[in-house]
Every structure is written in structure tokens, then in C-alpha cells.
Design an enzyme around this catalytic site. Sequence first.
Site, PDB file in Angstrom:
ATOM      1  CG  ASP A 225      -1.976   1.099   1.164  1.00  0.00           C
ATOM      2  OD1 ASP A 225      -1.809   2.044   0.374  1.00  0.00           O
ATOM      3  OD2 ASP A 225      -2.970   0.998   1.906  1.00  0.00           O
ATOM      4  CD  GLU A 227      -2.923   7.133   0.737  1.00  0.00           C
ATOM      5  OE1 GLU A 227      -3.766   6.418   0.162  1.00  0.00           O
ATOM      6  OE2 GLU A 227      -2.990   7.394   1.950  1.00  0.00           O
ATOM      7  CG  ASN A 228      -3.872   8.402  -3.666  1.00  0.00           C
ATOM      8  OD1 ASN A 228      -4.760   8.305  -2.817  1.00  0.00           O
ATOM      9  ND2 ASN A 228      -3.293   9.556  -3.954  1.00  0.00           N
ATOM     10  N   GLY A 301      -4.020   4.432   5.366  1.00  0.00           N
ATOM     11  CA  GLY A 301      -3.387   5.643   5.859  1.00  0.00           C
ATOM     12  C   GLY A 301      -4.355   6.756   6.185  1.00  0.00           C
ATOM     13  CG  ASP A 302      -7.801   7.080   3.674  1.00  0.00           C
ATOM     14  OD1 ASP A 302      -7.776   5.917   4.160  1.00  0.00           O
ATOM     15  OD2 ASP A 302      -8.327   7.336   2.573  1.00  0.00           O
TER      16      ASP A 302
END
Length: 342
Positions: A225, A227-228, A301-302
Site C-alpha cells: 500500500d 497510498e492511492n 493511511g486515511d
Amino acid sequence: MSPSTLRQSTCALLALSLVTTATAGPCDLYDAAGYPCVAAHSTTRALYSAYSGPLYQVQRTDGTTTDIAPLSAGGVANASTQDSFCAGTTCVISIIYDQSPRGNHLTRAPPGSAGSGPAPGGYDNLADATAAPVYLNGHKVYGVKVAPGTGYRNNDAKGTATGNAAEGMYAVLDGTHYNGGCCFDYGNAETNSVDTGAGHMEAIYFGNCNVWGTGQGSGPWIMGDLENGLFSGQNAKYNGGDPAINYRFVTAVIKGDSSNLWAIRGGNAASGSLSTYYSGPRPSGYYPMKKEGAIILGIGGDNSHGAQGTFYEGVMTTGYPSDAVEDKVQADVVAAGYATSS
């Protein structure tokens, strides 16, 4: 050499091997190779041979807490302490202590840009302390069973990789407990629980989410992962070298160098060696990295918290560990004797 002398020699070598295995934990191996642990989390055992401090904290419904330590330095968790403390009530895992000198403990994750958790104040739930019993060489211990809505985080971690710095990480997971939700992760994430863009994360993902990347078959897969995107290799979508996993206990490895290099490795945590599923350039748009250095478990992460999975142990290191030292760590994990029964 007489048969008697041969037997004595063989026994001496076996005893030496057993002592060596028992006295070198994963972080001892990383440290000796020049890749010191900056985070070492486990509810099942000590990850340093000399570690005798608390592994995790449990909390009863009345709010009282107690720490669970190893049976002895470098040993497995003293599950009987938990069983006695939680008898007649329910318990959650309230803290997963960092065994490294950095003190990067994991606690209940706060809300993020993906939304609030189901607990008061928008925080995530804590894991049921008794939901994931397993055995290490015959001793009952407990893992961290993450249901959707459960998550742990440290947004003020010390010593973890930031920017484009190199790092490594491994985790031992339940290979049969997963889903397609986002995102069952362990590793490096944003320090404000907000999606701040591509390359701001570098974490182990496990599950069969197919919104972003996929590997062979229908999963589950070990992916990164970043991010995005969940990545199974250099391509944004399918990478055929990343196999579906069918082990009860899984060792998952992600590592990234300061050059344009990262890797995915994995194997059976109960036997055998690690395989390299990908090693090469990062996906387009992910170099240089912009890592922020927070630590997450069970979430994105979010604070995306729709995933499920079970975590037993994991570490994060500085530097880009060699395959050779990771292979030694895998041998140590296998020697720990993960099993579903005594």
C-alpha cells in the site's frame, strides 16, 4: 568415529542449533546485519532474545487494565495472565507495545479523511483480546483479530523512515482471515490520518481487494500500500508474479530502497523459505517516495477501516534489508512453531 561418538557429536550440534535459534529473535538478526528495528510489535512473543517487558495491554469492560509479558526473556506471551484477568468478562487489546528502544506503541486509531471510526469520539474499535488464539510450540497465545471498524495507529512514531529513506518490514498474519475491503495494512503511513497523496505510505497489505492492483488468481495477495493504490508489482493493475496465498500462517515482507527499488516477498510462516514475488522499479509516480513515518495496523493511511485480518507479529527496520537476513528471520518465525492446536 565410533557410533557412540557420532551420536554424541550429532546431539551436540543439534543442541547448539536449538540454543542459537532460541537466543536470536528477529530484531537481533536485523540488528546484527545493520538494519535495526525501529518498531517491533507482537502479542504472541518477544522479538528480541533479551526482551522481557510487556507485549500488550488488555482492558476489561470495567476499564481496568493489565500488561501481558513473555513467560521469560525472549519467550512466548504468558496467555494465562490474560485468561485469569479476563475470566467472566470481556477484554480488548488496548495497547500493542513496541519492543524496540523507540517506544513506538500502537493504540486506538483516531478518525481520518476516510471517515470516523465506530468508537466514541470517532476513534476505531479495539480488537477482542480472545478472538484469535493460536499456539507457539505448544503454548497458547493470542493474535490481534481485526474486524471492520478496528484499527491501531501511532502518528508520532520515532525513527521510522521518512521521505525517500530506505526501510524494511515483515508481518506474520492469518492467511485465511481477509476480505476485499480497504485496507488491512501494517507499516508506514501519514502522520495526520489524511490521504496526502501517492508515495506518502509504504505498508504491507493483505487481502483480496481488487480495486487497484491484483496478482494471480482471486487472492488473497501480499501487496504494497503506497497510498492511492495497492500494488502487486510495477504495473498499476495486474502483476502475474504475485501469487494468491493459501497458507494458514503467512510471512509477508515489503521493503523499499532510497533508489527506485522495492520488493514484495512472502512465504509459509509455519514451514519453508521466503519467495520473492517482485523486485524492481517502483510504479510510475512513486519515486521519489514521500513517506511520513506514522505506523498503522489494520487500517489504511486515511483511516479506511473496512478490512479484516489477523496480525501476530511484525517489525519495521531502517535500511533496505538483504534477502539473506530476511531468510534468517523467516527461519526464526518457522522455529517459533505457529500452529492452530497444541
